[in-house]
Design a protein around this motif. Sequence first.
Motif, PDB file in Angstrom:
ATOM      1  N   LYS A   4     113.601 -37.812  94.390  1.00 40.08           N
ATOM      2  CA  LYS A   4     114.784 -37.605  93.547  1.00 40.08           C
ATOM      3  C   LYS A   4     115.658 -38.838  93.665  1.00 40.08           C
ATOM      4  N   SER A   6     134.556 -35.610  85.803  1.00 37.12           N
ATOM      5  CA  SER A   6     134.276 -34.880  87.047  1.00 37.12           C
ATOM      6  C   SER A   6     134.332 -33.382  86.774  1.00 37.12           C
ATOM      7  N   SER A  27     131.642 -30.634  87.280  1.00 35.30           N
ATOM      8  CA  SER A  27     130.499 -30.075  86.533  1.00 35.30           C
ATOM      9  C   SER A  27     130.389 -28.573  86.745  1.00 35.30           C
ATOM     10  N   LYS A  54     127.823 -27.075  84.512  1.00 36.18           N
ATOM     11  CA  LYS A  54     126.546 -26.812  83.839  1.00 36.18           C
ATOM     12  C   LYS A  54     125.507 -27.848  84.263  1.00 36.18           C
ATOM     13  N   VAL A  55     124.235 -27.432  84.242  1.00 35.11           N
ATOM     14  CA  VAL A  55     123.130 -28.352  84.541  1.00 35.11           C
ATOM     15  C   VAL A  55     122.060 -28.177  83.463  1.00 35.11           C
ATOM     16  N   THR A 112     118.208 -29.709  81.917  1.00 35.51           N
ATOM     17  CA  THR A 112     117.028 -30.484  82.330  1.00 35.51           C
ATOM     18  C   THR A 112     116.134 -30.827  81.137  1.00 35.51           C
ATOM     19  N   HIS A 134     127.212 -36.700  85.704  1.00 37.37           N
ATOM     20  CA  HIS A 134     126.208 -37.602  86.272  1.00 37.37           C
ATOM     21  C   HIS A 134     124.797 -37.139  85.935  1.00 37.37           C
ATOM     22  N   ASP A 186     120.648 -37.234  87.341  1.00 37.81           N
ATOM     23  CA  ASP A 186     119.655 -37.492  88.387  1.00 37.81           C
ATOM     24  C   ASP A 186     118.261 -37.441  87.772  1.00 37.81           C
ATOM     25  N   LYS A 192     111.343 -35.737  85.464  1.00 38.97           N
ATOM     26  CA  LYS A 192     112.344 -34.761  85.050  1.00 38.97           C
ATOM     27  C   LYS A 192     113.733 -35.358  85.214  1.00 38.97           C
ATOM     28  N   TYR A 214     117.980 -34.401  85.349  1.00 38.31           N
ATOM     29  CA  TYR A 214     118.986 -33.345  85.499  1.00 38.31           C
ATOM     30  C   TYR A 214     120.316 -33.923  85.033  1.00 38.31           C
ATOM     31  N   TYR A 257     124.280 -33.263  84.613  1.00 37.18           N
ATOM     32  CA  TYR A 257     125.393 -32.421  85.072  1.00 37.18           C
ATOM     33  C   TYR A 257     126.606 -32.673  84.194  1.00 37.18           C
TER      34      TYR A 257
END
Lengths: 105, 190
Positions: free
Chosen positions: A36, A45, A47, A49-50, A52, A83, A85, A99, A101, A103
């Motif tokens: 990762k 700033s 977050s 929700k996420v 993918t 941000h 990832d 994958k 992610y 945010y």
Amino acid sequence: MRKIKFLAIGLVVAALMSSCAMVKSPLSGFLYTSVKAPVAVTSNSGSTKVGTAQASSILGWVATGDVSIDTAAKSAGITKISHIDEEGTSILGIYATYKIYVYGE
Amino acid sequence: MQHTKFMSTGNNKSKRVCHAYPFLISFLLLLSSVCSAQNISKYYKSSKQENGVLYFVMPKMEFDNKSNGSNLNYDITYLTTLDSATVNISFTDDSVNSIDRISFVQNGKEFSSNPKKIYIEPHKSKWVHRYTSRFSFNDLHFLFAQEISPKMILHTSAGAKELTVNQSSWRKNSVIVSRVFSMIKLSKGQ
């Protein structure tokens, strides 16, 4: 006919010997990769929700998927990104997934 | 002279054994990382926020309806300062009817939520419905702590659609999700 047969066999052997499913990652392991890592950070700033998005590859021959930031953000209804990832996984160069992610809120 | 030759062969053998060890160790490490069911860290992501910790869980369990070929994937997002978690679903089906209510039914108990549509878009010959809904975190924890797999019922304008999850898949994966939820509760200090 014989030449074409040899050429075809040669191509298959070359493909088998050279191809493997590589994945974008800061570190990669020959046998197994599961890493990762960060992609981007914004000034937003908080977050809640996420989202993918994922793409995959088999033997480095076939690779499919939509791993765009837009798709990941859309999957969770994110309008302000905080941000991003990424995660790269590969097993013996046979199967690899990438994958992201996202945010935000 | 013969003795010297024997010694040299012995050294080569031991060298070969030494070279084989890193590969053997790598293989065993790989096997343990892939096979270990106890390692839950790869099943969730967490991010420290100003107002708590945001957890993202993506269970590897698909609900489906074998008779009409529809299926449903979901993910769970939870901010530790809230009582409820967000369950986002991707429902792939032939129809374009909107979903009014989502229910989990298990052991006679029903947990329901009114979802909001995120989008609907075509995928091959079917439609992908993306919805977001909120469920109580404690209800979800209770749901995943059960051994018997739940049913998911989607209430649409054209009637209810029932989806089930494979029992063996549920037994294997619900334990992991339940452990993640337990870990979140312990981290919160509950």
